[in-house]
Design a protein around this motif. Sequence first.
Motif, PDB file in Angstrom:
ATOM      1  N   MET A 127       0.634  -1.086   0.042  1.00 40.00           N
ATOM      2  CA  MET A 127       0.087  -0.291  -0.099  1.00 40.00           C
ATOM      3  C   MET A 127       0.855   1.072   0.149  1.00 40.00           C
ATOM      4  SD  MET A 127      -3.040  -1.109   2.049  1.00 40.00           S
ATOM      5  CE  MET A 127      -4.188  -2.070   2.294  1.00 40.00           C
ATOM      6  N   GLY A 128       2.078   1.493  -0.633  1.00 40.73           N
ATOM      7  CA  GLY A 128       2.871   2.181  -0.844  1.00 40.73           C
ATOM      8  C   GLY A 128       3.734   2.802   0.008  1.00 40.73           C
ATOM      9  N   LEU A 129       3.566   1.800   1.144  1.00 40.86           N
ATOM     10  CA  LEU A 129       4.381   1.531   2.153  1.00 40.86           C
ATOM     11  C   LEU A 129       5.893   0.586   2.117  1.00 40.86           C
ATOM     12  CD1 LEU A 129       5.690   2.948   5.245  1.00 40.86           C
ATOM     13  CD2 LEU A 129       4.048   0.564   5.534  1.00 40.86           C
ATOM     14  N   GLU A 130       7.041   1.196   2.000  1.00 39.28           N
ATOM     15  CA  GLU A 130       8.466   0.387   1.643  1.00 39.28           C
ATOM     16  C   GLU A 130       8.844  -0.490   2.753  1.00 39.28           C
ATOM     17  OE1 GLU A 130      10.276   0.123  -1.251  1.00 39.28           O
ATOM     18  OE2 GLU A 130       8.223   1.273  -1.743  1.00 39.28           O
ATOM     19  N   PRO A 131       9.264  -1.715   2.363  1.00 42.67           N
ATOM     20  CA  PRO A 131       9.572  -3.014   3.634  1.00 42.67           C
ATOM     21  C   PRO A 131      10.731  -1.925   4.667  1.00 42.67           C
ATOM     22  CG  PRO A 131      10.284  -3.466   1.099  1.00 42.67           C
ATOM     23  CD  PRO A 131       9.832  -2.325   1.245  1.00 42.67           C
ATOM     24  N   THR A 132       9.462  -3.080   5.914  1.00 41.26           N
ATOM     25  CA  THR A 132      10.541  -2.296   6.930  1.00 41.26           C
ATOM     26  C   THR A 132      11.249  -3.561   7.952  1.00 41.26           C
ATOM     27  OG1 THR A 132       8.044  -2.683   8.262  1.00 41.26           O
ATOM     28  CG2 THR A 132       8.287  -1.087   7.557  1.00 41.26           C
ATOM     29  N   GLY A 133      11.293  -4.832   7.553  1.00 38.68           N
ATOM     30  CA  GLY A 133      11.358  -6.287   7.833  1.00 38.68           C
ATOM     31  C   GLY A 133      11.006  -6.246   9.103  1.00 38.68           C
ATOM     32  N   ASP A 134       9.699  -5.396   9.343  1.00 36.90           N
ATOM     33  CA  ASP A 134       8.993  -5.297  10.948  1.00 36.90           C
ATOM     34  C   ASP A 134       8.427  -6.943  11.138  1.00 36.90           C
ATOM     35  OD1 ASP A 134      10.110  -2.882  12.313  1.00 36.90           O
ATOM     36  OD2 ASP A 134       8.423  -2.277  11.462  1.00 36.90           O
ATOM     37  N   GLU A 149       1.361  -1.335  14.063  1.00 33.48           N
ATOM     38  CA  GLU A 149       3.167  -2.335  14.102  1.00 33.48           C
ATOM     39  C   GLU A 149       4.297  -1.545  12.819  1.00 33.48           C
ATOM     40  OE1 GLU A 149       2.337  -6.277  14.929  1.00 33.48           O
ATOM     41  OE2 GLU A 149       0.449  -5.997  15.451  1.00 33.48           O
ATOM     42  N   LEU A 150       3.987  -1.607  11.846  1.00 32.23           N
ATOM     43  CA  LEU A 150       4.640  -0.774  10.754  1.00 32.23           C
ATOM     44  C   LEU A 150       5.028   0.611  11.455  1.00 32.23           C
ATOM     45  CD1 LEU A 150       2.613  -2.207   7.294  1.00 32.23           C
ATOM     46  CD2 LEU A 150       4.685  -3.472   8.501  1.00 32.23           C
ATOM     47  N   GLY A 151       4.602   0.950  12.434  1.00 31.49           N
ATOM     48  CA  GLY A 151       5.141   2.452  12.055  1.00 31.49           C
ATOM     49  C   GLY A 151       4.784   3.466  11.964  1.00 31.49           C
ATOM     50  N   VAL A 152       3.539   3.673  10.904  1.00 33.98           N
ATOM     51  CA  VAL A 152       2.954   4.629   9.795  1.00 33.98           C
ATOM     52  C   VAL A 152       1.747   5.465  10.594  1.00 33.98           C
ATOM     53  CG1 VAL A 152       0.898   4.322   7.259  1.00 33.98           C
ATOM     54  CG2 VAL A 152       2.558   2.570   7.757  1.00 33.98           C
ATOM     55  N   VAL A 153       1.161   4.913  11.650  1.00 34.90           N
ATOM     56  CA  VAL A 153       0.203   5.929  12.561  1.00 34.90           C
ATOM     57  C   VAL A 153       1.181   5.369  13.732  1.00 34.90           C
ATOM     58  CG1 VAL A 153      -1.759   5.400  13.225  1.00 34.90           C
ATOM     59  CG2 VAL A 153      -1.731   5.023  10.770  1.00 34.90           C
ATOM     60  N   PRO A 154       1.062   6.334  14.440  1.00 33.37           N
ATOM     61  CA  PRO A 154       0.666   6.125  15.976  1.00 33.37           C
ATOM     62  C   PRO A 154       0.600   5.604  16.796  1.00 33.37           C
ATOM     63  CG  PRO A 154       0.239   8.348  15.305  1.00 33.37           C
ATOM     64  CD  PRO A 154       0.685   8.077  14.388  1.00 33.37           C
TER      65      PRO A 154
END
Length: 148
Positions: free
Chosen positions: A92-99, A131-136
């Motif tokens: 969804m437009g978010l680059e991989p985080t490795g999380d 969890e992916l850090g997009v939303v606090p």
Amino acid sequence: MTDNKALVRRDPEEVWTDGDLDAIDEIFAEGFVLHDPSAGDDLRGRDEYREYVETYREAFPDVEYEVEAAVAEGETVALRYTARGTHEGSFMGLEPTGDRVSVSGMEMYRVEDGTIAELWTSYDALGLFQELGVVPPLEELGEESTAD
């Protein structure tokens, strides 16, 4: 008569966890419809569902679904599950985080003539993006609003 619960469990277990996309042709009706609020419009047909699954599996290639409960009544089967995976591809437009993430959800399937004809899905998208850090986390949002 087909065991509807066993048929439906093939979706999270074989299609999603095992990545057996060929099983879609066996267990889903040609005119299958997916209702997913996070996808926008309803997805129609096996090919659109295959693309939907591929999108998630490319982002989370090690995804594993754990079916925690399955209830069947007539042609309807409901599942409660937890999906876990590592964010290794664009999502969804978010680059991989490795999380590594864990998301709970529920699905309701309608079985017709021994195949899955319709699926309504709802998962904790907000929790996933947290969890992916997009939303606090909500606690942090509360702190920001009281800091003014």
